[in-house]
Design a protein around this motif. Structure first.
Motif, PDB file in Angstrom:
ATOM      1  N   ASN A 119      68.664  55.318  16.097  1.00  0.00           N
ATOM      2  CA  ASN A 119      69.084  55.222  14.698  1.00  0.00           C
ATOM      3  C   ASN A 119      69.453  56.567  14.084  1.00  0.00           C
ATOM      4  O   ASN A 119      69.574  56.675  12.856  1.00  0.00           O
ATOM      5  CB  ASN A 119      67.957  54.573  13.876  1.00  0.00           C
ATOM      6  CG  ASN A 119      67.777  53.098  14.211  1.00  0.00           C
ATOM      7  OD1 ASN A 119      68.503  52.243  13.726  1.00  0.00           O
ATOM      8  ND2 ASN A 119      66.801  52.810  15.060  1.00  0.00           N
ATOM      9  N   ASN A 122      72.088  57.030  11.302  1.00  0.00           N
ATOM     10  CA  ASN A 122      71.898  56.348  10.015  1.00  0.00           C
ATOM     11  C   ASN A 122      70.589  56.724   9.325  1.00  0.00           C
ATOM     12  O   ASN A 122      70.187  56.066   8.368  1.00  0.00           O
ATOM     13  CB  ASN A 122      71.932  54.825  10.231  1.00  0.00           C
ATOM     14  CG  ASN A 122      73.234  54.364  10.856  1.00  0.00           C
ATOM     15  OD1 ASN A 122      74.298  54.503  10.265  1.00  0.00           O
ATOM     16  ND2 ASN A 122      73.147  53.828  12.058  1.00  0.00           N
ATOM     17  N   GLU A 125      70.549  57.307   5.367  1.00  0.00           N
ATOM     18  CA  GLU A 125      70.522  56.079   4.557  1.00  0.00           C
ATOM     19  C   GLU A 125      69.154  55.414   4.628  1.00  0.00           C
ATOM     20  O   GLU A 125      68.630  54.923   3.612  1.00  0.00           O
ATOM     21  CB  GLU A 125      71.587  55.089   5.033  1.00  0.00           C
ATOM     22  CG  GLU A 125      73.024  55.561   4.834  1.00  0.00           C
ATOM     23  CD  GLU A 125      73.604  56.200   6.079  1.00  0.00           C
ATOM     24  OE1 GLU A 125      74.810  56.011   6.318  1.00  0.00           O
ATOM     25  OE2 GLU A 125      72.849  56.889   6.810  1.00  0.00           O
ATOM     26  N   ILE A 126      68.567  55.387   5.822  1.00  0.00           N
ATOM     27  CA  ILE A 126      67.271  54.726   5.984  1.00  0.00           C
ATOM     28  C   ILE A 126      66.196  55.457   5.188  1.00  0.00           C
ATOM     29  O   ILE A 126      65.358  54.831   4.519  1.00  0.00           O
ATOM     30  CB  ILE A 126      66.909  54.650   7.484  1.00  0.00           C
ATOM     31  CG1 ILE A 126      67.859  53.687   8.207  1.00  0.00           C
ATOM     32  CG2 ILE A 126      65.463  54.204   7.674  1.00  0.00           C
ATOM     33  CD1 ILE A 126      67.733  53.704   9.716  1.00  0.00           C
ATOM     34  N   ILE A 129      66.009  54.634   1.313  1.00  0.00           N
ATOM     35  CA  ILE A 129      65.722  53.291   0.797  1.00  0.00           C
ATOM     36  C   ILE A 129      64.859  53.413  -0.456  1.00  0.00           C
ATOM     37  O   ILE A 129      63.845  54.124  -0.467  1.00  0.00           O
ATOM     38  CB  ILE A 129      65.022  52.443   1.871  1.00  0.00           C
ATOM     39  CG1 ILE A 129      65.993  52.098   3.001  1.00  0.00           C
ATOM     40  CG2 ILE A 129      64.447  51.161   1.267  1.00  0.00           C
ATOM     41  CD1 ILE A 129      65.363  51.350   4.162  1.00  0.00           C
ATOM     42  N   PHE A 200      70.429  49.041  12.473  1.00  0.00           N
ATOM     43  CA  PHE A 200      71.063  49.336  11.187  1.00  0.00           C
ATOM     44  C   PHE A 200      71.963  48.199  10.715  1.00  0.00           C
ATOM     45  O   PHE A 200      72.284  48.128   9.528  1.00  0.00           O
ATOM     46  CB  PHE A 200      71.858  50.638  11.277  1.00  0.00           C
ATOM     47  CG  PHE A 200      72.270  51.180   9.936  1.00  0.00           C
ATOM     48  CD1 PHE A 200      71.323  51.734   9.087  1.00  0.00           C
ATOM     49  CD2 PHE A 200      73.587  51.124   9.513  1.00  0.00           C
ATOM     50  CE1 PHE A 200      71.688  52.224   7.841  1.00  0.00           C
ATOM     51  CE2 PHE A 200      73.963  51.619   8.280  1.00  0.00           C
ATOM     52  CZ  PHE A 200      73.012  52.173   7.439  1.00  0.00           C
ATOM     53  N   PHE A 203      70.338  46.568   7.895  1.00  0.00           N
ATOM     54  CA  PHE A 203      69.894  47.479   6.840  1.00  0.00           C
ATOM     55  C   PHE A 203      69.777  46.771   5.496  1.00  0.00           C
ATOM     56  O   PHE A 203      68.790  46.939   4.766  1.00  0.00           O
ATOM     57  CB  PHE A 203      70.879  48.645   6.750  1.00  0.00           C
ATOM     58  CG  PHE A 203      70.516  49.692   5.732  1.00  0.00           C
ATOM     59  CD1 PHE A 203      69.348  50.442   5.860  1.00  0.00           C
ATOM     60  CD2 PHE A 203      71.351  49.947   4.649  1.00  0.00           C
ATOM     61  CE1 PHE A 203      69.025  51.419   4.925  1.00  0.00           C
ATOM     62  CE2 PHE A 203      71.039  50.910   3.721  1.00  0.00           C
ATOM     63  CZ  PHE A 203      69.870  51.656   3.851  1.00  0.00           C
ATOM     64  N   TYR A 206      66.640  44.544   5.525  1.00  0.00           N
ATOM     65  CA  TYR A 206      65.378  45.289   5.427  1.00  0.00           C
ATOM     66  C   TYR A 206      65.130  45.769   3.998  1.00  0.00           C
ATOM     67  O   TYR A 206      63.984  45.848   3.550  1.00  0.00           O
ATOM     68  CB  TYR A 206      65.391  46.484   6.384  1.00  0.00           C
ATOM     69  CG  TYR A 206      64.939  46.149   7.785  1.00  0.00           C
ATOM     70  CD1 TYR A 206      63.591  45.968   8.076  1.00  0.00           C
ATOM     71  CD2 TYR A 206      65.863  46.025   8.821  1.00  0.00           C
ATOM     72  CE1 TYR A 206      63.174  45.666   9.359  1.00  0.00           C
ATOM     73  CE2 TYR A 206      65.456  45.727  10.117  1.00  0.00           C
ATOM     74  CZ  TYR A 206      64.104  45.544  10.378  1.00  0.00           C
ATOM     75  OH  TYR A 206      63.696  45.236  11.654  1.00  0.00           O
ATOM     76  N   GLN A 207      66.194  46.083   3.272  1.00  0.00           N
ATOM     77  CA  GLN A 207      66.039  46.514   1.881  1.00  0.00           C
ATOM     78  C   GLN A 207      65.694  45.368   0.947  1.00  0.00           C
ATOM     79  O   GLN A 207      65.370  45.604  -0.225  1.00  0.00           O
ATOM     80  CB  GLN A 207      67.336  47.158   1.387  1.00  0.00           C
ATOM     81  CG  GLN A 207      67.685  48.473   2.033  1.00  0.00           C
ATOM     82  CD  GLN A 207      68.897  49.096   1.383  1.00  0.00           C
ATOM     83  OE1 GLN A 207      68.790  49.909   0.463  1.00  0.00           O
ATOM     84  NE2 GLN A 207      70.070  48.723   1.852  1.00  0.00           N
ATOM     85  N   PHE A 238      61.852  51.306   8.658  1.00  0.00           N
ATOM     86  CA  PHE A 238      62.514  50.811   7.449  1.00  0.00           C
ATOM     87  C   PHE A 238      61.587  50.726   6.246  1.00  0.00           C
ATOM     88  O   PHE A 238      62.015  50.309   5.168  1.00  0.00           O
ATOM     89  CB  PHE A 238      63.144  49.442   7.722  1.00  0.00           C
ATOM     90  CG  PHE A 238      64.383  49.514   8.570  1.00  0.00           C
ATOM     91  CD1 PHE A 238      65.586  49.946   8.037  1.00  0.00           C
ATOM     92  CD2 PHE A 238      64.343  49.175   9.910  1.00  0.00           C
ATOM     93  CE1 PHE A 238      66.727  50.017   8.817  1.00  0.00           C
ATOM     94  CE2 PHE A 238      65.476  49.240  10.703  1.00  0.00           C
ATOM     95  CZ  PHE A 238      66.679  49.670  10.158  1.00  0.00           C
TER      96      PHE A 238
END
Length: 331
Positions: A119, A122, A125-126, A129, A200, A203, A206-207, A238
């Protein structure tokens, strides 16, 4: 055990443990399957590696699905020890059973490094969150058909819980990803390998959940022992509450490595039983706790979200994994 990527993983394991000869059993030249009974080629390979090195300390490492420690001890380790090669041997194994061994055994926490590496592109971005409003309670990714996964899906259906989460059943071609690759089916067969390195792609989901229920690979797998996979690490990556269906007492090893399993606010006794239905019922009650006590106005309570970010930061700092291994190996 792991390779450097020049960023999060700054050094190879062979450089960190340079005083040891590292023998990776997953690199054995022998090809074999789950029903293999002749392990002599791997024994000869390990023996040759030990005899050739000038180092007096040996780490024998096993991460993947080749065999468990019971098989390794019977067919390889006992023979190596009888050969009396004059070396100190340490096992770093992805098999979390209790063993009475004459050599040191370190439980590996395999795949921590791999999930970070998979990952890397990314991670910004992770890591960013936010504690925004979420509309689903849980995520449950289920890839290959296994009896305990089928029972878990059936349990969710019988208790009208599927509507509260995102639930995949890849063996039934039920996916959570929006965009599926062209090779999702190969010659009419399901490509199960595709999902492993594509975290991802989920993603957005997960959010939008508060927890992930993991159905691990190593439940009731006597051939490979008490084995774990990359799946365990996803909720830490995440930043959601982990609930992992695996072998008994898996939580002990995660807590030992510094992870927060929220045992003060949810019931983590499901880790301590082999009864699947009991596990499921406890997780079901934890759903209620998460919804009613750990969230506020559709968001995590601030103190809970802070703990989740601590978990994420602990996981993404690969030095924590290195420290864990050094402490166990050099103890």
């Amino acid at each position: 055990m792991f390779s450097a990527d020049g960023n999060y993983i700054s050094q190879d394991s062979k450089d960190i443990f340079e005083k040891y000869e590292l023998i990776d059993l997953d690199s054995t030249p022998q090809g074999f399957g789950e029903r293999e009974t002749d392990f002599s080629p791997t024994y000869e390979w390990v023996k040759s590696r030990i005899k050739k090195t000038s180092k007096t300390k040996i780490i024998i490492h096993k991460k993947g699905e080749i065999f468990g420690l019971v098989t390794f001890k019977e067919h390889i380790l006992d023979k190596i020890l009888k050969d009396n090669l004059g070396k100190e041997i340490i096992l770093v194994f992805n098999d979390y059973q209790k063993f009475d061994l004459s050599v040191k055994l370190v439980y590996d926490l395999s795949w921590w490094s791999d999930v970070i590496s998979q990952n890397l592109n990314n991670l910004n971005e992770i890591k960013n969150i936010k504690n925004k409003r979420r509309t689903k309670l849980f995520l449950s990714r289920n890839n290959k058909r296994k009896s305990y996964r089928e029972k878990w899906i059936e349990f969710l259906e019988n208790h009208d819980l599927k509507k509260d989460g995102y639930v995949s059943e890849v063996w039934n071609r039920i996916y959570l990803e929006k965009n599926l690759p062209s090779d999702i089916n190969i010659n009419g067969e399901i490509n199960y390998d595709w999902t492993y390195n594509n975290d991802f792609n989920l993603f957005d989901k997960y959010q939008n959940v508060f927890c992930e229920v993991i159905t691990e690979s190593g439940v009731h797998r006597p051939t490979f022992g008490h084995w774990t996979s990359e799946k365990t690490w996803r909720p830490f990556l995440f930043g959601v509450i982990p609930m992992i269906i695996s072998f008994k007492d898996w939580d002990f090893y995660l807590k030992d490595a510094g992870f927060d399993l929220f045992e003060d606010v949810i019931d983590t006794s499901f880790y301590h039983t082999t009864n699947l239905h009991k596990k499921f019922m406890i997780i079901k009650e934890n759903f209620k706790i998460i919804r009613n006590k750990l969230t506020k106005n559709g968001r995590f309570r601030d103190d809970i979200f802070k703990r989740l970010k601590n978990n994420q930061n602990h996981f993404l700092n690969h030095d924590n994994y290195v420290k864990y291994l050094i402490e166990k190996i050099d103890a």
